[in-house]
Design a protein around this motif. Sequence first.
Motif, short mmCIF file in Angstrom:
data_model
loop_
_atom_site.label_atom_id
_atom_site.label_comp_id
_atom_site.label_asym_id
_atom_site.label_seq_id
_atom_site.Cartn_x
_atom_site.Cartn_y
_atom_site.Cartn_z
N ALA A 113 0.96 -1.15 -0.04
CA ALA A 113 -0.10 0.02 -0.08
C ALA A 113 0.88 1.12 0.05
O ALA A 113 0.65 2.30 -0.44
CB ALA A 113 -0.62 0.13 1.17
N ASN A 161 -6.66 -3.27 -9.51
CA ASN A 161 -6.97 -3.66 -8.36
C ASN A 161 -6.16 -4.79 -7.66
O ASN A 161 -5.21 -5.30 -8.58
CB ASN A 161 -8.48 -4.27 -8.16
CG ASN A 161 -8.55 -5.50 -9.02
OD1 ASN A 161 -7.93 -5.93 -10.02
ND2 ASN A 161 -9.60 -6.38 -8.52
N GLN A 178 -3.30 6.81 -10.67
CA GLN A 178 -3.99 6.21 -9.67
C GLN A 178 -3.15 6.35 -8.35
O GLN A 178 -2.17 5.58 -8.29
CB GLN A 178 -4.21 4.64 -10.00
CG GLN A 178 -5.05 3.87 -9.09
CD GLN A 178 -5.45 2.52 -9.48
OE1 GLN A 178 -5.77 2.33 -10.72
NE2 GLN A 178 -5.39 1.67 -8.69
N THR A 179 -3.46 6.97 -7.41
CA THR A 179 -2.75 7.10 -6.20
C THR A 179 -3.32 6.09 -4.98
O THR A 179 -2.44 5.91 -4.17
CB THR A 179 -2.90 8.54 -5.76
OG1 THR A 179 -4.17 8.73 -5.46
CG2 THR A 179 -2.10 9.52 -6.69
N THR A 180 -4.30 5.34 -5.34
CA THR A 180 -4.84 4.36 -4.41
C THR A 180 -4.24 3.15 -4.49
O THR A 180 -4.05 2.90 -5.80
CB THR A 180 -6.16 4.40 -4.33
OG1 THR A 180 -6.86 4.26 -5.62
CG2 THR A 180 -6.84 5.81 -3.70
N ALA A 181 -4.16 2.27 -3.75
CA ALA A 181 -3.33 0.96 -3.84
C ALA A 181 -3.95 0.12 -4.73
O ALA A 181 -5.19 0.09 -4.90
CB ALA A 181 -3.46 0.23 -2.44
#
Length: 698
Positions: free
Chosen positions: A338, A374, A348-351
């Motif tokens: 993460a 994802n 995309q900065t989210t894991a």
Amino acid sequence: MQNIMTDPLLLNKIKLPLSFVANNGQEDSRAHFSTSIKNRRIFFSSDRITLVELEPIEESFPEPDDFPAPINEPDEPRNGVALELSFTNANASLAPEGISQLPGHHHFYRGNDSTKWNNGVPHYKELRYPGVWDGVDLDLSGSKDGLKMNWVLDKPDRISTIRLHWAGADSLEIDSTGNLLVHHALGTLTDLAPIAYQEIEGERKPVDCVYRLYDSFDLGFELIGSYMEDLPLIIDPIIAYATYLGGSLTDGCSGIAVDTQGCVYAVGSTNSIDFPVTPGAFQTSNAGGSDVFITKFSSDGSSLIYSTYLGGSGSDTGNAISLDTQDCAYVTGATTSANYPITSGAFQTTAGGIFVSKLAANGESLVYSTFLGNAGSRALGIAVDFQGSAYVTGEGGIIPTTPGAFQTTPPSSVSSIGFITKFSDDGGSLIYSTYLGGSSSGHCNGIALDSYNYAYVIGMTGSTDFPVTPGAFQTTLIGTGAFVTKLSTDGSALVYSTFLSGSSYDDGRSIAVDNRGHALVTGRTTSIDFPVTANAFQITIGGGSDAYLTKLSPGGDSLIGSTYLGGSQHDDGYGITVDELGHVYVTGHTSSPNFPTTQNVLASVLIGAPDSFISILSSDLAHLLVSYYLGGSGGDTGSSIVLGPEGAVYTGGETSSANFPVTPGAYQTTLNGTRDAYITKTGFVLYRQASVEIEGWF
């Protein structure tokens, strides 16, 4: 050791390949010709060759521009060493001759006195020393990567007259593999074990030949195999490098790239907390159990220009690498971290399960770094176009798609599906992104671009409804098979898409595109009915599984060539590339003691299980030009193969062999962990002798 001061020379601004420059008064009168290779200058006199090597100056990174700046040696003295290779008891009045004058001239300007300037000095592609001894000629050629020496004997028994003396060396040594090591004050000069052959009825037949040391600094050659006594003999030494790369645990290289200077960039994964990194690199310590590494080697493989970890506290795997025109490295793979390093403004900065990172040319910072998809998704291939857009392929879970893309939703029945995503040059947005798959699981393994930025991908699918195009070479899937797909430039449609398989299990691993739009692919097949062409090098499967090589027509509707490549055991193709003349290069691994090899080029046998292999085939895949094992007594796998300047061949992979054939002077000459990465560079001269088909490359 001597202190040697060199005169500053103002050279032509256009960078020329290695050539032999006539001495029109700009050099010492004893030299007839001269040339330069990296930190070495070489002078060719009547009865000797003198090599002057200087300590290297600190590497710098020139500004990207169409022409390199003029070359000027620094004014300060540098430590150096002079080595002389002389011809003992050579014929009188011996002198080298320039062969094949090259276009253009060299111009030398020293000081302000124009009467001492030398304009219009010719240079030559080759040199020849005719009649060094009776019946013995010496031919010299080369590239910017090395010097090639061919001793040509009118009959084999002339070999006893060849006597060479090395002056200025500390010692001479012949190592366990037959290489000649010339030890001197600045390091070691290495000549690989000599290769000898005779031309018999148009074919080159190998003759076993070794170096022979007569005393501390005198040597010659000795024939130890059978030969035809009345036919000419050629002795052909070569120069190359091979190095380990790793720390005390497990490390492996999954991809390499090479720049215009011949520097190799390697990506892979490491569990080692002592993996070799360089001061000032972006990340100098391991952040988790497994991190990505990116390493840039000097052009001679002796040192690291930069080396960095890249990862977070989870598991990070580097799978592929590509370069842009500014020598920035783009890497991709899979992550469970993460806290994987991500830059602000990234797409995309989210894991997510995939990372795409662009490293600055000096290895000290990230230009951009983004997640993609994802958890559970992974990227397996990357390519970069001339505009700096990265194209990534692999398998998802869930991958963001773009409006108008070819396939914007995955079938609900699959847990993994192939994808192709094109990023903007700043990594902040997607130009296009599409799934590629049917109702059964599959993935994309490799990606390549042609000169028009069409993306070609290869992978594996079990889907009988995988999207193929009308008129494609194979529109029906029998078993689990490979596929090859060419995507439109905007990602909205398929130019062509075809299965490539037999009735059993076939996987597509790597893809390249030649300058005519032919897709070249390799992988593994267990099918006895894999599609091969009538004139293929190997038309039947050799064992339980074979590597294969296939060349598709530009429209994807037919095969130009297709062949098995393997022996009686397990063989697998992992990396493929193609040169400007269409010759096909492949690497992978083999456990077959009877894997097809070409003994007249480089004698080799299976040592471990598996060993890596390197093979070169003709453009129609009908002839095996070069093929040999590469490895030690442990396990060895070649994962990637690329071509560099002057046709040099580079490979990367992983090895657990403590006796992998590394070369003296290489960056890392011992296995540090249970498994290390390896990098090899083989000079093009190795292949010039393989077939007349390649002789026109210089």
